[in-house]
Motif scaffolding. Structure first.
Motif, PDB file in Angstrom:
ATOM      1  N   SER A 130      46.341 -26.384 -45.992  1.00 37.58           N
ATOM      2  CA  SER A 130      46.264 -27.543 -46.802  1.00 37.58           C
ATOM      3  C   SER A 130      47.636 -27.629 -46.801  1.00 37.58           C
ATOM      4  N   LYS A 131      48.754 -27.109 -47.200  1.00 36.62           N
ATOM      5  CA  LYS A 131      50.053 -27.586 -46.845  1.00 36.62           C
ATOM      6  C   LYS A 131      50.482 -27.446 -46.244  1.00 36.62           C
ATOM      7  N   LEU A 132      50.087 -26.909 -45.001  1.00 38.38           N
ATOM      8  CA  LEU A 132      51.219 -27.455 -43.777  1.00 38.38           C
ATOM      9  C   LEU A 132      50.321 -28.724 -43.523  1.00 38.38           C
ATOM     10  N   ALA A 133      49.270 -29.056 -43.530  1.00 38.16           N
ATOM     11  CA  ALA A 133      49.225 -30.835 -43.490  1.00 38.16           C
ATOM     12  C   ALA A 133      49.416 -31.168 -44.422  1.00 38.16           C
ATOM     13  N   ARG A 134      49.387 -31.363 -45.319  1.00 36.59           N
ATOM     14  CA  ARG A 134      49.968 -32.228 -46.798  1.00 36.59           C
ATOM     15  C   ARG A 134      51.321 -32.564 -45.583  1.00 36.59           C
ATOM     16  N   ILE A 135      51.661 -32.098 -45.920  1.00 35.90           N
ATOM     17  CA  ILE A 135      53.798 -32.740 -44.798  1.00 35.90           C
ATOM     18  C   ILE A 135      53.385 -33.779 -43.898  1.00 35.90           C
ATOM     19  N   GLY A 136      52.087 -33.754 -43.115  1.00 29.22           N
ATOM     20  CA  GLY A 136      51.899 -34.299 -42.036  1.00 29.22           C
ATOM     21  C   GLY A 136      51.263 -36.085 -42.776  1.00 29.22           C
TER      22      GLY A 136
END
Length: 322
Positions: A130-136
């Protein structure tokens, strides 16, 4: 052979509108969404030492550097986590019209987070994905989960992520009225920034959100679709009101959007549970009972073409395709 990963779009019922931190995509408020089965993105990533630059192939077409820059943030984070230096080839098939306010970036960047971490050999938890997707893309943080999810705003990279709220395995659905699937004039990112910086209505919107979110979570826990719809409709109208106060003012609504909203109000007069919500785009989504979807479609087909009406049920979270 790297596997394909699928993520579905989510539609926010309590909206995210405004960033606290532009670089990390930390929002100014928590938001809550419903992931849906009708729209999704399938993505595969290959890290290859023979590549001299990252490549993004979207629906069979190689994308330009501007489109690529959004996905490179996710790729760079994956490379850092995995200790990789190889460039990547991303193949992505979007079963969502891009940049039309139908959450294509939510499914697209969530699928990328899953596919890239899988290709790099990382075993990330849902919270880390979720954190990884958020930065996109901020809303992509919620597409990791099926059903209802809440994006907790946090204050830095480690504290801003989505969590599951309810699996939505009850009588709730959504009917999309596609009034325009063309790319919008003002992007979500630009519209958000302009509103936060210039709209005198923005603080009022922000100050009302905690109460909306709390009421929405209670309505979801009681499976009270009338309350879910009423809160979501009010929240969406407040968000769109902030754009009219921006400088220069703008709106995502078109004449067809207004016609669709009026049609939803008419459905209520006929006794249906039907409430609308809209994101940063002209298309209208109707929150309704899943058991009423075909009846509502039939009613609305008197006003709209069949191809404009898309029924959706609650969808699953991020998953690998066989």
């Amino acid at each position: 052979m790297n596997k394909w990963v699928r993520a579905h779009t989510n539609i926010a019922l309590i909206k995210y509108w405004g960033k606290e931190n532009e670089d990390l995509i930390i929002p100014k408020n928590n938001s809550l969404s419903l992931t849906l089965d009708a729209f999704y993105t399938d993505t595969s990533v290959t890290f290859d030492d023979a590549l001299t630059e990252d490549e993004l192939i979207l629906d069979g077409d190689k994308q330009d550097a501007r489109t690529l820059s959004k996905v490179q943030r996710v790729l760079d984070e994956v490379r850092t986590l995995a200790g990789l230096e190889s460039k990547a080839r991303i193949e992505s098939i979007n079963h969502v019209p891009t940049a039309a306010g139908l959450a294509s970036s939510a499914s697209g960047l969530a699928a990328l987070a899953g596919a890239a971490s899988q290709a790099a050999g990382l075993d990330l938890s849902d919270q880390e994905l979720s954190k990884l997707a958020r930065i996109g893309s901020g809303s992509a943080s919620r597409s990791i989960f099926g059903g209802f999810a809440e994006w907790i705003k946090g204050h830095d990279h480690d504290s801003s992520y989505a969590v599951p709220v309810d699996d939505a395995q009850w009588d709730i659905g959504m009917l999309f009225i596609i009034v325009n699937d063309a790319k919008k004039d003002v992007s979500s990112r630009d519209g958000m920034k302009r509103t936060v910086e210039t709209s005198p209505f923005y603080d009022g919107w922000l100050n009302s959100l905690d109460a909306d979110l709390s009421a929405m979570k209670q309505a979801v826990s009681y499976r009270d679709i009338e309350q879910v719809g009423q809160i979501a409709e009010r929240n969406a109208l407040k968000m769109h009101a902030t754009t009219l106060g921006a400088s220069p003012p703008f709106t995502y609504w078109t004449a067809e959007s207004m016609k669709a909203m009026d049609a939803v109000r008419e459905l209520r007069k006929l006794g249906y549970t039907a409430y609308f919500t809209m994101d940063a785009g002209p298309n209208v989504k109707i929150i309704c009972r899943q058991s009423d979807l075909s009846a509502l479609k039939q009613e609305l087909s008197k006003t709209f073409e069949d191809k404009q009406l898309i029924a959706a049920k609650p969808g699953p979270g991020l998953h690998l395709l066989n």
